[in-house]
Design a protein around this motif. Sequence first.
Motif, PDB file in Angstrom:
ATOM      1  N   VAL A 138       0.847  -1.203   0.000  1.00 36.55           N
ATOM      2  CA  VAL A 138       0.000   0.000   0.000  1.00 36.55           C
ATOM      3  C   VAL A 138       0.878   1.248   0.000  1.00 36.55           C
ATOM      4  CG1 VAL A 138      -1.676   1.360   1.347  1.00 36.55           C
ATOM      5  CG2 VAL A 138      -1.987  -1.107   1.100  1.00 36.55           C
ATOM      6  N   LEU A 139       1.922   1.242   0.854  1.00 39.06           N
ATOM      7  CA  LEU A 139       2.816   2.400   0.897  1.00 39.06           C
ATOM      8  C   LEU A 139       3.519   2.592  -0.443  1.00 39.06           C
ATOM      9  CD1 LEU A 139       4.611   2.331   4.391  1.00 39.06           C
ATOM     10  CD2 LEU A 139       2.474   3.426   3.745  1.00 39.06           C
ATOM     11  N   TRP A 140       4.019   1.500  -0.990  1.00 38.41           N
ATOM     12  CA  TRP A 140       4.758   1.563  -2.250  1.00 38.41           C
ATOM     13  C   TRP A 140       3.868   2.097  -3.377  1.00 38.41           C
ATOM     14  CZ3 TRP A 140       4.295  -1.222  -6.928  1.00 38.41           C
ATOM     15  CH2 TRP A 140       5.366  -1.059  -7.801  1.00 38.41           C
ATOM     16  N   LYS A 141       2.642   1.575  -3.445  1.00 42.18           N
ATOM     17  CA  LYS A 141       1.729   1.990  -4.513  1.00 42.18           C
ATOM     18  C   LYS A 141       1.398   3.475  -4.423  1.00 42.18           C
ATOM     19  CE  LYS A 141      -1.816  -0.597  -5.914  1.00 42.18           C
ATOM     20  NZ  LYS A 141      -2.955  -1.549  -5.826  1.00 42.18           N
ATOM     21  N   ASN A 142       1.433   4.007  -3.202  1.00 40.47           N
ATOM     22  CA  ASN A 142       1.093   5.415  -3.011  1.00 40.47           C
ATOM     23  C   ASN A 142       2.314   6.302  -2.826  1.00 40.47           C
ATOM     24  OD1 ASN A 142      -1.995   5.590  -2.871  1.00 40.47           O
ATOM     25  ND2 ASN A 142      -1.516   3.795  -1.637  1.00 40.47           N
ATOM     26  N   GLY A 143       3.498   5.737  -3.064  1.00 43.81           N
ATOM     27  CA  GLY A 143       4.725   6.522  -2.997  1.00 43.81           C
ATOM     28  C   GLY A 143       5.042   7.043  -1.618  1.00 43.81           C
ATOM     29  N   LEU A 144       4.682   6.318  -0.585  1.00 41.92           N
ATOM     30  CA  LEU A 144       4.905   6.780   0.779  1.00 41.92           C
ATOM     31  C   LEU A 144       6.035   6.000   1.442  1.00 41.92           C
ATOM     32  CD1 LEU A 144       1.128   6.977   1.729  1.00 41.92           C
ATOM     33  CD2 LEU A 144       2.654   8.929   1.369  1.00 41.92           C
ATOM     34  N   MET A 145       6.721   6.652   2.382  1.00 46.40           N
ATOM     35  CA  MET A 145       7.867   6.026   3.064  1.00 46.40           C
ATOM     36  C   MET A 145       7.478   5.618   4.479  1.00 46.40           C
ATOM     37  SD  MET A 145      10.439   6.160   0.976  1.00 46.40           S
ATOM     38  CE  MET A 145      11.945   6.085   1.936  1.00 46.40           C
ATOM     39  N   LEU A 146       8.073   4.527   4.945  1.00 46.07           N
ATOM     40  CA  LEU A 146       7.860   4.087   6.332  1.00 46.07           C
ATOM     41  C   LEU A 146       8.992   4.647   7.192  1.00 46.07           C
ATOM     42  CD1 LEU A 146       6.268   2.318   8.318  1.00 46.07           C
ATOM     43  CD2 LEU A 146       7.692   0.389   7.636  1.00 46.07           C
ATOM     44  N   ALA A 147       8.627   5.325   8.290  1.00 48.30           N
ATOM     45  CA  ALA A 147       9.648   5.958   9.140  1.00 48.30           C
ATOM     46  C   ALA A 147      10.195   4.999  10.193  1.00 48.30           C
ATOM     47  CB  ALA A 147       9.059   7.190   9.813  1.00 48.30           C
ATOM     48  N   ALA A 148       9.329   4.141  10.731  1.00 43.57           N
ATOM     49  CA  ALA A 148       9.804   3.234  11.795  1.00 43.57           C
ATOM     50  C   ALA A 148       8.856   2.057  11.945  1.00 43.57           C
ATOM     51  CB  ALA A 148       9.899   3.987  13.118  1.00 43.57           C
TER      52      ALA A 148
END
Lengths: 179, 287
Positions: A138-148
């Motif tokens: 889901v993060l990848w598809k929406n171009g979002l980064m995971l912080a922790a």
Amino acid sequence: MDWPRIERVLMPVQVGSSTREGIRVAGIGEMLVSNDVREILVTYSLGSCVGVSVFDPEAGVGGLIHCMLPSSKIEADKAVKRPCMFVDTGVIALLQAVMDLGAIGSRMTIKVAGAGSPMDQVGRFKIGERNMTTFRKVLWKNGLMLAAEDVGGTEPRTMSLYMGLGRTTIRKNGSEGEL
Amino acid sequence: MNQRDNILAQVLTVPSLPVAAVKVISVLQKPHAELCEIARVINHDPGLATNALRLANSAMYGGQRKIDTIDMAVARLGVRRMLDLVVSSVVKPFAMTPVQGYDLPPGMLWLHSVAVACGAEELGKLLKIDVPSCAFTCGLLIDVGKNVLSTYLEVDGQAIRHEAFEQHVSFEQAERHVLGIDHAEVGAALLKHWGLPDALVAAARWHHEPSNCPPEHQALIDLVHASDQICTLSGIGTGSDGSNYKPCEATMARLKIDVHVIEATMCRIVERLDALEDILGQTSERN
């Protein structure tokens, strides 16, 4: 830069309940959003479920969700009634809800906890891993980064988002620490 | 007296169940329990009678016709649900208490128990196998030993958690190392003390070691064990023991459980808990 548009989820969303003043609790399959610096958003007993916190420090907007299962495809009719129960529909609903309050994707700090497993398992009970795989997609598809992240293991976790400072903490085995 | 004997002696000091409840449970256990006999016994206990009428008229069971007599309530609910109702009524106050040694606030253990009970039935439906009639009741009762042990875990909880999480042994094994007994054995001793039927005692005793149970209860205890593992993993009403338990591979193989069955069961358990909320009431300050 144009931030990728997050697909809207037009479904009812289960909203967590208020307990003590300032503390709001998201149960299983529920989410909370806030722009009130006095609030603490909490979710308890994360086993194989995942808790996701999102915070935009500039907008002062944050949210927290407790998703139980990876994919809404398993029970499509239930996903319509309870989108937050599933990682694929729930995380999108959370992102959409915080953006509706003024958060912007590029400023968001996104953290995840939970995804535990029982002892000595060879595959049958790997719901936690499946939840994390879907979450990363889901993060990848929406171009979002995971912080922790604080995931895996057998210990239950409590995840809290302190709206005043945008801190996310994890409580496990009797002590609370910063995520 | 060693700690194990001390704990077992403590079990015998737990107050007995109301006489009417034990009588109803014993009538309901008969293979061909007569509805009129059940109704007659329930009529003598105002608390049970009120709960039976409430359940029969609830959204889950309510038909168009309002039920206002116990005979009609028993007929609508059937023998299996009456057993669930009676056990729920008498055990809930006990299970609603905080279980401090496991870091369980009031109501959390009850929430877990109801979830295990629902899960055992839902698993049976998903796997298309006959669910033993007392599976729900067994689910309600498997962890009552935690209530008794929590008295001791207030002192030793840290030692048990340390043993479990640092030494990587399952939580019930850690209980045995530290206390000389685990919550499953304590629970079974309590249910025996309460005079409950063998199947219920066996389910509590062997719910973490299903392969050691008497063969006549294997199907029942497999379902209860699998449901308990699923509820524990999903964090429904779990305490500081978390998911630090070992699923029994032999049980999972016997039941042919795969990840999709587990996920579907989790989903159905949450749905059942939602539907039961008006009957169960708000179970906890958590969740």
